[in-house]
Write an enzyme that holds these catalytic residues in place. Structure first.
Site, mmCIF file in Angstrom:
data_model
loop_
_atom_site.group_PDB
_atom_site.id
_atom_site.type_symbol
_atom_site.label_atom_id
_atom_site.label_comp_id
_atom_site.label_asym_id
_atom_site.label_seq_id
_atom_site.Cartn_x
_atom_site.Cartn_y
_atom_site.Cartn_z
ATOM 1 N NE ARG A 52 94.104 -12.895 57.929
ATOM 2 C CZ ARG A 52 93.859 -11.816 57.194
ATOM 3 N NH1 ARG A 52 92.697 -11.676 56.580
ATOM 4 N NH2 ARG A 52 94.749 -10.864 57.051
ATOM 5 C CE LYS A 151 97.661 -11.508 54.587
ATOM 6 N NZ LYS A 151 97.522 -11.139 53.184
ATOM 7 C CD GLU A 184 90.672 -13.253 47.679
ATOM 8 O OE1 GLU A 184 90.605 -12.517 48.666
ATOM 9 O OE2 GLU A 184 91.200 -14.383 47.692
HETATM 10 N N1 PXG Z 1 92.458 -10.955 49.690
HETATM 11 C C1 PXG Z 1 93.752 -11.272 49.589
HETATM 12 C C2 PXG Z 1 94.168 -12.300 48.617
HETATM 13 C C3 PXG Z 1 94.695 -10.627 50.404
HETATM 14 O O1 PXG Z 1 95.983 -10.918 50.315
HETATM 15 C C4 PXG Z 1 92.881 -9.341 51.368
HETATM 16 C C5 PXG Z 1 92.014 -10.038 50.567
HETATM 17 C C6 PXG Z 1 92.335 -8.349 52.357
HETATM 18 O O2 PXG Z 1 92.439 -8.883 53.664
HETATM 19 P P1 PXG Z 1 92.649 -7.962 54.940
HETATM 20 O O3 PXG Z 1 92.699 -8.914 56.078
HETATM 21 O O4 PXG Z 1 93.933 -7.207 54.756
HETATM 22 O O5 PXG Z 1 91.484 -7.064 55.002
HETATM 23 C C7 PXG Z 1 94.256 -9.635 51.310
HETATM 24 C C8 PXG Z 1 95.218 -8.911 52.182
HETATM 25 C C9 PXG Z 1 100.598 -6.504 50.608
HETATM 26 C C10 PXG Z 1 99.449 -6.736 51.475
HETATM 27 O O6 PXG Z 1 101.644 -6.081 51.124
HETATM 28 C C11 PXG Z 1 98.448 -7.597 51.096
HETATM 29 C C12 PXG Z 1 97.389 -7.825 51.950
HETATM 30 C C13 PXG Z 1 97.322 -7.187 53.145
HETATM 31 C C14 PXG Z 1 98.329 -6.323 53.515
HETATM 32 C C15 PXG Z 1 99.405 -6.086 52.668
HETATM 33 O O7 PXG Z 1 100.490 -6.740 49.402
HETATM 34 N N2 PXG Z 1 96.429 -8.681 51.530
#
Ligand code: PXG
Length: 287
Positions: A52, A151, A184
């Site tokens: 990703r 991301k 989301e």
């Molecule tokens: N939506 C958004 C906008 C995100 O930033 C997710 C969904 C979930 O994705 P994953 O791949 O983690 O299942 C995310 C993930 C943090 C932090 O430090 C944020 C995320 C992941 C890890 C840490 O705020 N966001």
């Protein structure tokens, strides 16, 4: 205490891990990142996260000067150097230093940074009782402006929504898309359970394709559930039997109310609890 940060090929003391103030990552949020968990010393779904990261980079025309295999090894090396058993990895690639202008041709040296640290989780009560959510007035980025599938280091859209949640006393906030559909949360994907059917917004809603989301879909299907990726409205959440979020930090966590409407029985539901337990078994078994 974690102290070694990987930056451009070397592990250095965290106080010596520095980037230029001319880096476009700082000046414009021009770069990409990943957040990854470490369970029992093993980096969870590392290949998926590296994949990703490179897709995000490709989408913003950022060429990462390192192979995916070397990137994965660098992550593992950083985790080992910091003796992280259960923790969190932040993988960042910036555009690199350039001029005080937007032209990417005038930048050089993308910075590859890997931080391995401990992780702050939601309080255990939030997992036991489920969380309350509010809808933020800040809509998710329009996919034609900045695709939520990237991301990127520009997280202001999510930060502004998160502020609204914090102001309302919640630990997460729901974001709608430009069509008024559920997208989301600020750092988590969302699911509902209605009459035994699991539903989650499709990628078309303008969301990050969460790696935990994909794992939850797979686990739910293995458990014999039907999972529908479809447009969801807030009304569908208000009237759902269960609701839960998925994310790297949160794992699988129940939502028990939205905008003051109690969801289902107002406690974590059976399917949510089962999926959370299946997810935890997976992480404990080394994934
Ligand atoms: N939506 C958004 C906008 C995100 O930033 C997710 C969904 C979930 O994705 P994953 O791949 O983690 O299942 C995310 C993930 C943090 C932090 O430090 C944020 C995320 C992941 C890890 C840490 O705020 N966001």
């Amino acid at each position: 205490m974690p102290s070694q940060v990987y930056i451009n090929g070397s592990l250095v003391d965290k106080d010596d891990a520095k980037v230029s103030v001319y880096d476009h990552g700082l000046l414009y949020g021009d770069g990409v990142f990943e957040g990854i968990r470490v369970y029992g010393g093993k980096v969870f779904l590392l290949t998926e996260h590296v994949e990703r990261l490179y897709e995000s980079a490709h989408a913003i025309r950022l060429e990462i000067p390192m192979s995916k295999a070397d990137m994965a090894s660098a992550v593992e090396q950083t985790v080992a150097a910091n003796q992280i058993d259960d923790g969190y990895v932040r993988l960042v690639v910036t555009r690199g230093a350039g001029t005080l202008g937007l032209d990417i041709r005038k930048t050089s040296n993308p910075q590859i940074i890997i931080i391995a640290d401990t992780i702050t989780l939601y309080d255990p009560e939030v997992y036991e009782q489920g969380m309350k959510l509010v809808t933020s007035s800040t809509i998710r980025n329009h996919p034609a402006a900045l695709s939520p599938r990237i991301k990127s280091l520009n997280y202001l859209n999510n930060i502004l929504a998160k502020i609204e949640g914090t102001d309302a006393g919640t630990v997460e906030a729901l974001m709608l898309n430009h069509k008024g559909e559920v997208a989301e949360c600020t750092g988590d994907n969302i699911f509902i359970v209605t009459r035994g059917m699991i539903k989650t917004p499709s990628l078309e809603a303008g969301i990050l394709e969460g790696i935990t989301r994909n794992t939850a879909i797979q686990l739910a299907k293995e458990a014999g559930h039907t999972v529908l990726e479809t447009a969801i409205l807030r009304h569908d959440i208000y009237t759902a039997d269960e609701c839960f979020l998925t994310g790297t930090a949160a794992e699988v966590i129940a939502v028990v109310s939205l905008d003051g409407r109690v969801i289902g029985e107002g406690v974590p539901g059976p399917i949510t609890k089962d999926l959370r337990s299946r997810f935890r078994d997976l992480t404990r078994s080394g994934g």
